[in-house]
Motif scaffolding. Structure first.
Motif, PDB file in Angstrom:
ATOM      1  N   LEU A   1      47.411   5.641  30.558  1.00  9.64           N
ATOM      2  CA  LEU A   1      47.047   5.215  29.200  1.00  9.64           C
ATOM      3  C   LEU A   1      47.020   6.378  28.213  1.00  9.64           C
ATOM      4  CD1 LEU A   1      44.125   2.709  29.822  1.00  9.64           C
ATOM      5  CD2 LEU A   1      46.355   2.193  28.859  1.00  9.64           C
ATOM      6  N   LYS A   2      46.678   7.551  28.684  1.00 10.45           N
ATOM      7  CA  LYS A   2      46.562   8.715  27.804  1.00 10.45           C
ATOM      8  C   LYS A   2      47.868   9.069  27.100  1.00 10.45           C
ATOM      9  CE  LYS A   2      42.826  10.890  30.357  1.00 10.45           C
ATOM     10  NZ  LYS A   2      42.425  12.057  31.164  1.00 10.45           N
ATOM     11  N   TYR A   3      48.968   8.575  27.624  1.00 13.29           N
ATOM     12  CA  TYR A   3      50.266   8.906  27.049  1.00 13.29           C
ATOM     13  C   TYR A   3      50.853   7.744  26.244  1.00 13.29           C
ATOM     14  CZ  TYR A   3      49.618  12.648  30.351  1.00 13.29           C
ATOM     15  OH  TYR A   3      49.084  13.700  31.059  1.00 13.29           O
ATOM     16  N   SER A   4      49.994   6.820  25.827  1.00 12.73           N
ATOM     17  CA  SER A   4      50.444   5.678  25.022  1.00 12.73           C
ATOM     18  C   SER A   4      49.605   5.583  23.756  1.00 12.73           C
ATOM     19  CB  SER A   4      50.314   4.381  25.835  1.00 12.73           C
ATOM     20  OG  SER A   4      48.955   4.065  26.035  1.00 12.73           O
ATOM     21  N   PHE A   5      50.082   4.777  22.821  1.00 13.87           N
ATOM     22  CA  PHE A   5      49.295   4.423  21.642  1.00 13.87           C
ATOM     23  C   PHE A   5      48.618   3.094  21.951  1.00 13.87           C
ATOM     24  CE2 PHE A   5      52.891   6.673  19.380  1.00 13.87           C
ATOM     25  CZ  PHE A   5      52.174   7.823  19.170  1.00 13.87           C
ATOM     26  N   ILE A   6      47.352   2.994  21.678  1.00 11.80           N
ATOM     27  CA  ILE A   6      46.619   1.763  21.971  1.00 11.80           C
ATOM     28  C   ILE A   6      46.242   1.087  20.663  1.00 11.80           C
ATOM     29  CG2 ILE A   6      44.527   0.799  22.994  1.00 11.80           C
ATOM     30  CD1 ILE A   6      44.606   3.065  25.011  1.00 11.80           C
ATOM     31  N   GLN A   7      46.518  -0.216  20.594  1.00 12.13           N
ATOM     32  CA  GLN A   7      46.125  -1.023  19.444  1.00 12.13           C
ATOM     33  C   GLN A   7      45.197  -2.127  19.928  1.00 12.13           C
ATOM     34  OE1 GLN A   7      50.250  -1.971  18.183  1.00 12.13           O
ATOM     35  NE2 GLN A   7      49.436  -1.542  16.156  1.00 12.13           N
ATOM     36  N   LEU A   8      44.070  -2.287  19.256  1.00  9.37           N
ATOM     37  CA  LEU A   8      43.175  -3.397  19.522  1.00  9.37           C
ATOM     38  C   LEU A   8      43.534  -4.491  18.531  1.00  9.37           C
ATOM     39  CD1 LEU A   8      39.856  -1.374  19.930  1.00  9.37           C
ATOM     40  CD2 LEU A   8      41.453  -2.125  21.703  1.00  9.37           C
ATOM     41  N   ARG A   9      44.243  -5.483  19.011  1.00  9.43           N
ATOM     42  CA  ARG A   9      44.752  -6.550  18.150  1.00  9.43           C
ATOM     43  C   ARG A   9      43.969  -7.823  18.383  1.00  9.43           C
ATOM     44  NH1 ARG A   9      49.843  -5.421  16.270  1.00  9.43           N
ATOM     45  NH2 ARG A   9      50.366  -7.608  16.241  1.00  9.43           N
ATOM     46  N   GLN A  10      44.099  -8.772  17.481  1.00  7.50           N
ATOM     47  CA  GLN A  10      43.441 -10.067  17.658  1.00  7.50           C
ATOM     48  C   GLN A  10      43.947 -10.759  18.917  1.00  7.50           C
ATOM     49  OE1 GLN A  10      40.906  -9.398  15.742  1.00  7.50           O
ATOM     50  NE2 GLN A  10      40.801 -11.528  15.144  1.00  7.50           N
ATOM     51  N   SER A  11      45.194 -10.509  19.279  1.00 10.87           N
ATOM     52  CA  SER A  11      45.786 -11.160  20.440  1.00 10.87           C
ATOM     53  C   SER A  11      45.500 -10.421  21.745  1.00 10.87           C
ATOM     54  CB  SER A  11      47.300 -11.279  20.254  1.00 10.87           C
ATOM     55  OG  SER A  11      47.870  -9.991  20.129  1.00 10.87           O
ATOM     56  N   GLY A  12      44.955  -9.217  21.677  1.00  9.60           N
ATOM     57  CA  GLY A  12      44.657  -8.462  22.876  1.00  9.60           C
ATOM     58  C   GLY A  12      44.827  -6.966  22.677  1.00  9.60           C
ATOM     59  N   ILE A  13      44.762  -6.251  23.782  1.00  6.83           N
ATOM     60  CA  ILE A  13      44.920  -4.803  23.776  1.00  6.83           C
ATOM     61  C   ILE A  13      46.380  -4.498  24.084  1.00  6.83           C
ATOM     62  CG2 ILE A  13      44.226  -2.650  24.882  1.00  6.83           C
ATOM     63  CD1 ILE A  13      41.575  -4.167  25.619  1.00  6.83           C
ATOM     64  N   ARG A  14      47.022  -3.723  23.225  1.00  5.51           N
ATOM     65  CA  ARG A  14      48.447  -3.430  23.375  1.00  5.51           C
ATOM     66  C   ARG A  14      48.643  -1.923  23.515  1.00  5.51           C
ATOM     67  NH1 ARG A  14      52.233  -5.844  18.922  1.00  5.51           N
ATOM     68  NH2 ARG A  14      51.736  -7.732  20.083  1.00  5.51           N
ATOM     69  N   CYS A  15      49.390  -1.531  24.547  1.00  3.82           N
ATOM     70  CA  CYS A  15      49.750  -0.128  24.763  1.00  3.82           C
ATOM     71  C   CYS A  15      51.230   0.027  24.482  1.00  3.82           C
ATOM     72  CB  CYS A  15      49.437   0.283  26.195  1.00  3.82           C
ATOM     73  SG  CYS A  15      47.699   0.182  26.566  1.00  3.82           S
ATOM     74  N   LYS A  16      51.553   0.958  23.594  1.00  6.83           N
ATOM     75  CA  LYS A  16      52.938   1.151  23.162  1.00  6.83           C
ATOM     76  C   LYS A  16      53.432   2.537  23.576  1.00  6.83           C
ATOM     77  CE  LYS A  16      54.659  -1.198  20.177  1.00  6.83           C
ATOM     78  NZ  LYS A  16      55.618  -2.281  20.200  1.00  6.83           N
ATOM     79  N   ARG A  17      54.746   2.642  23.659  1.00  5.87           N
ATOM     80  CA  ARG A  17      55.374   3.933  23.937  1.00  5.87           C
ATOM     81  C   ARG A  17      55.107   4.890  22.772  1.00  5.87           C
ATOM     82  NH1 ARG A  17      59.171   4.062  27.821  1.00  5.87           N
ATOM     83  NH2 ARG A  17      60.257   5.761  26.813  1.00  5.87           N
ATOM     84  N   PRO A  18      54.928   6.172  23.051  1.00  7.25           N
ATOM     85  CA  PRO A  18      54.657   7.129  21.973  1.00  7.25           C
ATOM     86  C   PRO A  18      55.902   7.655  21.270  1.00  7.25           C
ATOM     87  CG  PRO A  18      54.479   8.201  24.091  1.00  7.25           C
ATOM     88  CD  PRO A  18      54.758   6.741  24.369  1.00  7.25           C
ATOM     89  N   ILE A  19      57.007   6.945  21.396  1.00 10.28           N
ATOM     90  CA  ILE A  19      58.249   7.372  20.752  1.00 10.28           C
ATOM     91  C   ILE A  19      58.207   7.068  19.253  1.00 10.28           C
ATOM     92  CG2 ILE A  19      60.735   6.968  20.638  1.00 10.28           C
ATOM     93  CD1 ILE A  19      60.568   6.366  23.671  1.00 10.28           C
ATOM     94  N   LYS A  20      57.768   5.859  18.905  1.00  8.17           N
ATOM     95  CA  LYS A  20      57.611   5.455  17.512  1.00  8.17           C
ATOM     96  C   LYS A  20      56.184   4.983  17.337  1.00  8.17           C
ATOM     97  CE  LYS A  20      62.350   3.942  16.897  1.00  8.17           C
ATOM     98  NZ  LYS A  20      63.234   2.820  16.623  1.00  8.17           N
ATOM     99  N   PHE A  21      55.661   5.251  16.160  1.00 11.50           N
ATOM    100  CA  PHE A  21      54.272   4.864  15.943  1.00 11.50           C
ATOM    101  C   PHE A  21      54.175   3.371  15.672  1.00 11.50           C
ATOM    102  CE2 PHE A  21      49.938   5.429  14.906  1.00 11.50           C
ATOM    103  CZ  PHE A  21      49.617   6.513  15.690  1.00 11.50           C
ATOM    104  N   PRO A  22      53.146   2.704  16.211  1.00 11.89           N
ATOM    105  CA  PRO A  22      53.015   1.263  15.992  1.00 11.89           C
ATOM    106  C   PRO A  22      52.689   0.944  14.534  1.00 11.89           C
ATOM    107  CG  PRO A  22      51.111   2.104  17.176  1.00 11.89           C
ATOM    108  CD  PRO A  22      52.078   3.240  17.056  1.00 11.89           C
TER     109      PRO A  22
END
Length: 121
Positions: free
Chosen positions: A42-63
């Motif tokens: 997880l430390k190498y991802s971007f985390i978003q707390l969304r209404q639909s859930g917790i989303r972990c994204k690749r750190p290549i592009k910012f969410p």
């Protein structure tokens, strides 16, 4: 996902009971891994707390930045802790000039809430 569950059924079922997942809010029950197979921490991802859930994204592009409710969380290696992006970081990501004054820089008693609203549309 079913295959992962079947392989790890005992562990997952015990974990669900131990942490009383059935009492969690709906958005806390969904975990979306969109960081790919080559990222395993997880430390190498971007985390978003969304209404639909917790989303972990690749750190290549910012969410996508969504004002006030979905400010991404990143791992700060220097402080060895998780943190939200600062209002200045959100402004920098959107190419606001360095001399552009954010709300919390003008009125120090104001919370970041207003600065996020100012920079994230």
């Amino acid at each position: 996902m079913r295959n992962i569950y079947e392989i790890n059924k005992d562990f997952i079922d015990n974990w669900l009971i131990k942490y009383q997942v059935n009492k969690w809010k709906k958005r806390e029950q969904k975990f979306e891994w969109q960081a790919g197979k080559d990222i395993s921490d997880l430390k190498y991802s971007f985390i978003q707390l969304r209404q639909s859930g917790i989303r972990c994204k690749r750190p290549i592009k910012f969410p996508t930045l969504v004002a006030m409710v979905q400010i991404p969380i990143i791992y700060d290696n220097f402080n060895n802790a998780w943190r939200y992006l600062t209002p200045r970081e959100t402004a920098n990501l959107q190419s606001f000039p360095k001399n552009y004054k954010l709300h919390n820089e003008i009125k120090l008693e104001n919370k970041d809430f207003y600065s996020y609203k100012q920079t994230v549309w």
